[in-house]
Design an enzyme around this catalytic site. Structure first.
Site, PDB file in Angstrom:
ATOM      1  N   CYS A 123       0.795  -1.232   0.000  1.00 48.14           N
ATOM      2  CA  CYS A 123       0.000   0.000   0.000  1.00 48.14           C
ATOM      3  C   CYS A 123       0.829   1.285   0.000  1.00 48.14           C
ATOM      4  CB  CYS A 123      -1.008   0.009   1.145  1.00 48.14           C
ATOM      5  SG  CYS A 123      -0.254   0.097   2.778  1.00 48.14           S
ATOM      6  N   CYS A 131      -3.470  -2.642  -0.652  1.00 46.21           N
ATOM      7  CA  CYS A 131      -2.420  -3.535  -0.158  1.00 46.21           C
ATOM      8  C   CYS A 131      -2.141  -4.688  -1.109  1.00 46.21           C
ATOM      9  CB  CYS A 131      -2.793  -4.066   1.229  1.00 46.21           C
ATOM     10  SG  CYS A 131      -3.068  -2.740   2.434  1.00 46.21           S
ATOM     11  N   LYS A 196      -5.769  -8.313  11.765  1.00 43.56           N
ATOM     12  CA  LYS A 196      -5.738  -6.866  11.523  1.00 43.56           C
ATOM     13  C   LYS A 196      -7.133  -6.430  11.091  1.00 43.56           C
ATOM     14  CE  LYS A 196      -3.466  -3.328   8.744  1.00 43.56           C
ATOM     15  NZ  LYS A 196      -2.361  -3.061   7.817  1.00 43.56           N
ATOM     16  N   ARG A 206      -2.022   6.765   7.732  1.00 43.91           N
ATOM     17  CA  ARG A 206      -2.146   6.850   6.273  1.00 43.91           C
ATOM     18  C   ARG A 206      -1.628   8.181   5.762  1.00 43.91           C
ATOM     19  NH1 ARG A 206      -7.806   3.464   5.628  1.00 43.91           N
ATOM     20  NH2 ARG A 206      -6.945   1.552   6.510  1.00 43.91           N
ATOM     21  N   ARG A 218     -10.630  -0.939   2.745  1.00 44.18           N
ATOM     22  CA  ARG A 218      -9.856  -2.173   2.890  1.00 44.18           C
ATOM     23  C   ARG A 218     -10.689  -3.334   3.450  1.00 44.18           C
ATOM     24  NH1 ARG A 218      -5.156   0.229   1.731  1.00 44.18           N
ATOM     25  NH2 ARG A 218      -4.116   1.709   3.118  1.00 44.18           N
ATOM     26  N   GLU A 234      -7.950 -16.679  11.893  1.00 41.78           N
ATOM     27  CA  GLU A 234      -6.817 -15.986  11.250  1.00 41.78           C
ATOM     28  C   GLU A 234      -5.499 -16.332  11.945  1.00 41.78           C
ATOM     29  OE1 GLU A 234      -6.321 -14.298   8.647  1.00 41.78           O
ATOM     30  OE2 GLU A 234      -8.163 -13.326   7.999  1.00 41.78           O
ATOM     31  N   LYS A 249      -4.115  -6.105  15.861  1.00 41.46           N
ATOM     32  CA  LYS A 249      -4.019  -4.689  15.563  1.00 41.46           C
ATOM     33  C   LYS A 249      -5.395  -4.136  15.207  1.00 41.46           C
ATOM     34  CE  LYS A 249      -2.096  -1.693  12.159  1.00 41.46           C
ATOM     35  NZ  LYS A 249      -1.457  -1.559  10.908  1.00 41.46           N
ATOM     36  N   SER A 276      -1.696   4.409  15.118  1.00 40.82           N
ATOM     37  CA  SER A 276      -1.551   5.864  15.035  1.00 40.82           C
ATOM     38  C   SER A 276      -2.715   6.627  15.671  1.00 40.82           C
ATOM     39  CB  SER A 276      -1.383   6.268  13.571  1.00 40.82           C
ATOM     40  OG  SER A 276      -2.477   5.795  12.791  1.00 40.82           O
ATOM     41  N   TYR A 316       4.203   4.006  19.062  1.00 35.77           N
ATOM     42  CA  TYR A 316       4.892   5.273  18.793  1.00 35.77           C
ATOM     43  C   TYR A 316       5.360   5.933  20.083  1.00 35.77           C
ATOM     44  CZ  TYR A 316       2.652   4.273  14.388  1.00 35.77           C
ATOM     45  OH  TYR A 316       2.250   3.631  13.243  1.00 35.77           O
TER      46      TYR A 316
END
Ligand code: PBG
Length: 327
Positions: A123, A131, A196, A206, A218, A234, A249, A276, A316
């Site tokens: 992506c 992606c 995810k 993004r 997505r 998954e 996530k 983020s 972060y």
């Protein structure tokens, strides 16, 4: 013998020493993974406006940044790339001379003490921002797998210890494992974004990664936020395909998922990504307005993620938190 007044829970909360002794969850900077955004075009380097405190770095900026990261005692970085050019197939992400591979080589040249993880997804490199490879408006799964395997081999050859596929393509882990093994890279690990979600909390990223989809969304590959049994499926698939570390996530809005995956797969290292949007909300409400104490809420949120069952936390806040934990 049960209950008050025999049982007084406050006895074990009475002093800081008692509280420390009986604390169940302990944060350590050993467990943090710090994301870095590396730009190919120097003029695009600089602060990310939607993520105060986060900057896009040029390759040359890495020298100082890695020095800081090591001084804080962090163990690992996760590299994302912003190429100078994008195209329909994301070919600018893939090759020894491409930005994430260059960054991995640069970091490895600076130190052998850091675990280098490299994002593997199209992506950031596709002009449409999806992606995977697009065919008639549909994200084509199996064609994308070849690209992901190629990208993984390039990053691994460049020095990445782990590749981190984040695109939620079916079979991505086995395709990458096969690609790495065929290239003689059997020691390179895979940290898979196994679970995810199609989350709105990725908004600020993004902007940082310049990876907003040009059409659609997505949801045909990332998970529906309403599902948790699907998360177990998954995770199981990625483990079976050879993932060394699996990830959930985002983190804080999905602690139940972290917990369920941890319980279902106790033998596998589990990472959680504090994304983020989680970061920017906390910074904004905490620091900018003084409504919350930033340091306290960050430590509390990271502790909650670990308490829910994550071994590793991608955040972060890694540098801030590492500094605070040392005081
Ligand atoms: C790309 C990718 C995304 C994030 C990590 N890798 C964004 C997305 O899927 O749209 C999100 C990270 C964050 O928000 O901090 N596949």
């Amino acid at each position: 013998m049960s209950g008050f007044p025999i049982r007084r829970m406050r006895r074990l909360r009475r002093t800081p020493a008692i509280r420390a002794m009986r604390r169940e969850t302990r944060l350590a900077s050993d467990n943090f993974i710090y994301p870095l955004f590396i730009v190919e075009r120097g003029d695009l380097a600089g602060p990310v406006s939607s993520m105060p405190g986060v900057s896009q770095l040029k390759l040359d900026d890495l020298d100082r940044e890695i020095e800081n990261i090591l001084a804080l005692g962090l163990r690992s970085v996760l590299l994302f790339g912003l190429p100078a050019k994008k195209d329909a197939t994301g070919s600018t992400g893939c090759g020894d001379d491409k930005i994430v591979s260059q960054a991995a080589t640069r970091v490895k040249g600076l130190t052998d003490r850091l675990v280098v993880m490299a994002d593997v997804c199209l992506c950031e490199y596709t002009d449409h921002g999806h992606c995977g490879i697009v065919r008639e408006g549909v994200i084509h799964n199996d064609e994308t797998l070849k690209e992901l395997a190629k990208m993984s081999v390039a990053h691994a050859r460049a020095g990445a210890d782990f590749v981190a596929p984040s695109g939620m393509m079916d079979g991505m882990v086995s395709a990458i494992r096969r690609g790495l093994d065929e290239a003689g890279l059997s020691d390179t690990g895979i940290m898979s974004y196994a679970v995810k979600y199609a989350s709105s909390f990725y908004g600020p990223f993004r902007e940082a990664a310049d990876s907003k989809p040009a059409f659609g969304d997505r949801r045909s590959y990332q998970m529906d936020p309403a599902n948790v049994r699907e998360a177990l499926a998954e995770a199981q698939l990625d483990i079976d395909e050879g993932a060394d570390i699996i990830m959930v996530k985002p983190a804080l809005p999905y602690l139940d998922v972290v917990h369920r995956v941890r319980d279902a797969f106790p033998q596998v290292p589990l990472a959680a990504y504090q994304v983020s949007g989680e970061y920017s909300m906390m910074i904004k409400a905490a620091a900018a307005n003084g409504w919350l104490n930033e340091r306290d809420v960050v430590i509390e949120s990271l502790t909650s993620i670990k308490r829910a069952g994550a071994d590793l936390i991608i955040t972060y806040f890694a540098k801030d938190a590492a500094g605070w934990l040392r005081e």
